[in-house]
Design an enzyme around this catalytic site. Structure first.
Site, PDB file in Angstrom:
ATOM      1  N   GLY A  29       0.814  -1.414   0.092  1.00 23.18           N
ATOM      2  CA  GLY A  29       0.046  -0.131  -0.203  1.00 23.18           C
ATOM      3  C   GLY A  29       0.897   1.270  -0.007  1.00 23.18           C
ATOM      4  O   GLY A  29       2.013   1.145   0.119  1.00 23.18           O
ATOM      5  N   SER A  30       0.381   2.462  -0.160  1.00 23.23           N
ATOM      6  CA  SER A  30       0.882   3.638  -0.229  1.00 23.23           C
ATOM      7  C   SER A  30       1.557   4.153   1.037  1.00 23.23           C
ATOM      8  O   SER A  30       2.650   4.881   0.958  1.00 23.23           O
ATOM      9  CB  SER A  30      -0.091   4.741  -0.714  1.00 23.23           C
ATOM     10  OG  SER A  30      -1.401   4.756   0.048  1.00 23.23           O
ATOM     11  N   ASP A  82       3.508  -2.254   8.223  1.00 22.23           N
ATOM     12  CA  ASP A  82       2.555  -2.175   7.042  1.00 22.23           C
ATOM     13  C   ASP A  82       1.166  -1.496   7.382  1.00 22.23           C
ATOM     14  O   ASP A  82       1.123  -0.867   8.533  1.00 22.23           O
ATOM     15  CB  ASP A  82       1.702  -3.687   7.368  1.00 22.23           C
ATOM     16  CG  ASP A  82       1.135  -4.373   6.157  1.00 22.23           C
ATOM     17  OD1 ASP A  82       0.752  -5.609   5.939  1.00 22.23           O
ATOM     18  OD2 ASP A  82       0.808  -3.517   5.015  1.00 22.23           O
ATOM     19  N   GLY A  83       0.445  -1.053   6.524  1.00 20.33           N
ATOM     20  CA  GLY A  83      -0.460  -0.047   6.442  1.00 20.33           C
ATOM     21  C   GLY A  83      -1.828  -0.874   6.869  1.00 20.33           C
ATOM     22  O   GLY A  83      -1.929  -1.944   7.093  1.00 20.33           O
ATOM     23  N   LYS A  94      -7.747  -4.762   7.000  1.00 19.41           N
ATOM     24  CA  LYS A  94      -6.760  -4.626   5.862  1.00 19.41           C
ATOM     25  C   LYS A  94      -7.369  -5.500   4.798  1.00 19.41           C
ATOM     26  O   LYS A  94      -7.987  -6.102   4.825  1.00 19.41           O
ATOM     27  CB  LYS A  94      -5.407  -5.243   6.357  1.00 19.41           C
ATOM     28  CG  LYS A  94      -4.647  -4.128   7.242  1.00 19.41           C
ATOM     29  CD  LYS A  94      -3.256  -4.951   7.674  1.00 19.41           C
ATOM     30  CE  LYS A  94      -2.379  -5.296   6.703  1.00 19.41           C
ATOM     31  NZ  LYS A  94      -2.189  -3.935   5.823  1.00 19.41           N
ATOM     32  N   GLY A  95      -6.601  -5.082   3.443  1.00 24.65           N
ATOM     33  CA  GLY A  95      -6.922  -5.796   2.394  1.00 24.65           C
ATOM     34  C   GLY A  95      -7.437  -4.725   1.184  1.00 24.65           C
ATOM     35  O   GLY A  95      -7.758  -5.374   0.227  1.00 24.65           O
ATOM     36  N   GLY A  97      -5.655  -3.510  -0.699  1.00 23.02           N
ATOM     37  CA  GLY A  97      -4.793  -3.582  -1.906  1.00 23.02           C
ATOM     38  C   GLY A  97      -4.777  -5.157  -2.357  1.00 23.02           C
ATOM     39  O   GLY A  97      -4.065  -5.588  -2.868  1.00 23.02           O
ATOM     40  N   GLU A 103       0.329 -10.541   3.601  1.00 19.97           N
ATOM     41  CA  GLU A 103       0.564  -9.554   4.864  1.00 19.97           C
ATOM     42  C   GLU A 103       0.306 -10.046   6.221  1.00 19.97           C
ATOM     43  O   GLU A 103       1.134 -10.070   6.991  1.00 19.97           O
ATOM     44  CB  GLU A 103      -0.631  -8.239   4.500  1.00 19.97           C
ATOM     45  CG  GLU A 103      -0.172  -7.528   3.538  1.00 19.97           C
ATOM     46  CD  GLU A 103      -1.126  -6.590   3.296  1.00 19.97           C
ATOM     47  OE1 GLU A 103      -2.454  -6.536   3.623  1.00 19.97           O
ATOM     48  OE2 GLU A 103      -0.845  -5.312   2.722  1.00 19.97           O
ATOM     49  N   LYS A 121      -7.609   6.849   9.028  1.00 25.29           N
ATOM     50  CA  LYS A 121      -7.671   5.383   9.282  1.00 25.29           C
ATOM     51  C   LYS A 121      -8.329   5.211  10.716  1.00 25.29           C
ATOM     52  O   LYS A 121      -8.771   3.920  10.995  1.00 25.29           O
ATOM     53  CB  LYS A 121      -6.431   4.844   8.839  1.00 25.29           C
ATOM     54  CG  LYS A 121      -5.782   5.056   7.583  1.00 25.29           C
ATOM     55  CD  LYS A 121      -6.766   4.529   6.430  1.00 25.29           C
ATOM     56  CE  LYS A 121      -6.031   4.258   5.090  1.00 25.29           C
ATOM     57  NZ  LYS A 121      -4.968   3.865   4.879  1.00 25.29           N
TER      58      LYS A 121
HETATM   59  O1  DER Z   1      -3.959  -3.663   1.389  1.00 25.56           O
HETATM   60  C1  DER Z   1      -3.701  -3.504   2.262  1.00 25.56           C
HETATM   61  O2  DER Z   1      -3.806  -4.001   3.377  1.00 25.56           O
HETATM   62  C2  DER Z   1      -3.028  -1.991   2.743  1.00 25.56           C
HETATM   63  O3  DER Z   1      -1.857  -2.045   3.658  1.00 25.56           O
HETATM   64  C3  DER Z   1      -4.048  -1.038   2.797  1.00 25.56           C
HETATM   65  O4  DER Z   1      -4.853  -1.513   3.845  1.00 25.56           O
HETATM   66  C4  DER Z   1      -3.701   0.292   3.237  1.00 25.56           C
HETATM   67  O5  DER Z   1      -3.165   0.945   2.166  1.00 25.56           O
HETATM   68  P1  DER Z   1      -2.670   2.563   1.985  1.00 25.56           P
HETATM   69  O6  DER Z   1      -1.669   2.846   2.738  1.00 25.56           O
HETATM   70  O7  DER Z   1      -2.616   2.796   0.572  1.00 25.56           O
HETATM   71  O8  DER Z   1      -3.993   3.243   2.478  1.00 25.56           O
END
Ligand code: DER
Length: 223
Positions: A29-30, A82-83, A94-95, A97, A103, A121
């Site tokens: 993710g970003s 992780d995001g 999460k998910g 992406g 993950e 978030k």
């Molecule tokens: O797909 C994921 O789990 C990513 O970590 C998502 O949850 C967060 O993506 P972002 O940082 O682009 O908002």
């Protein structure tokens, strides 16, 4: 979602926590991308780390910025960054992406799992749709189970490809709207029990710290 500046602050603050010689789970993710880019700069400056990617995207970015790679066959991650799509009291959805299967594997294997997120978030309760990765053949049976559990399953369609999103593992994703989730642990167990479900996006009691980015800094909430 939140500002890229806030995401950058969170990602870079978490990357600072990585010590020389560590193995790092590289999220997708970003927001996690900012951490990977920061690790690339740290490697250029002499930091000795190895990354375990959680998706094709994070693997490609790690290669691009020069973070050496390893796998769970050869290493256990000391730390994972992780995001998240939503954070409520340390539990995550999460998910976004469609990478949540690998993950969760890497994030859970790490001694310390650091979540990186902008303020948008954060929530009091988990309430966004829960991504569920399913075997393609299992789409309808799992959709029926989701409805029995009170959710509304929605097959995730691709944007630049006709038909559905296909994950790195060759599976489909159902985005399941349960509204506000009162008991994430119970729902997580129910989802995991459905035949054909490979992984769901409820990350319950896995996060060790939440790095919250704002436009002018980052705060850390230890779990
Ligand atoms: O797909 C994921 O789990 C990513 O970590 C998502 O949850 C967060 O993506 P972002 O940082 O682009 O908002």
């Amino acid at each position: 979602g939140g500002s890229d500046e806030a995401k950058r602050r969170a990602g870079e603050a978490a990357a600072e926590a990585v010590a020389d010689g560590q193995v790092v789970g590289l999220g997708t993710g970003s927001t996690a991308a900012h951490a990977i880019r920061a690790l690339g700069r740290a490697v250029d400056a002499g930091l000795d780390v190895e990354g375990i990617p959680t998706s094709y995207q994070s693997r490609e970015l790690a290669r691009e910025v020069g973070v050496p790679l390893t796998t769970l066959d050869d290493a256990t991650p000391d730390i994972a960054i992780d995001g998240a799509d939503q954070v409520a009291d340390g539990d995550l959805i999460k998910g976004g992406g469609a990478a949540h299967a690998r993950e969760k594997l890497v994030d859970a294997a790490a001694d310390r799992f650091l979540v990186v997120a902008d303020e948008s978030k954060l929530a009091d309760r988990l309430s966004v749709p829960v991504p569920v990765e399913v075997l393609p053949d299992a789409r309808e049976p799992v959709a029926a189970s989701i409805r029995d559990l009170g959710g509304e399953p929605d097959l995730r369609l691709a944007e630049r490809k006709d038909g559905p999103v296909v994950t790195d593992n060759g599976n489909l994703v159902l985005d399941c709207d349960f509204g506000e989730i009162d008991d994430p642990a119970a729902l997580a167990a129910d989802l995991s029990a459905c035949p054909g479900v490979l992984e769901h996006g409820l990350f319950v009691d896995l996060a060790d710290a939440i790095y919250v980015g704002t436009d002018d800094g980052a705060t850390v909430r230890e779990r």
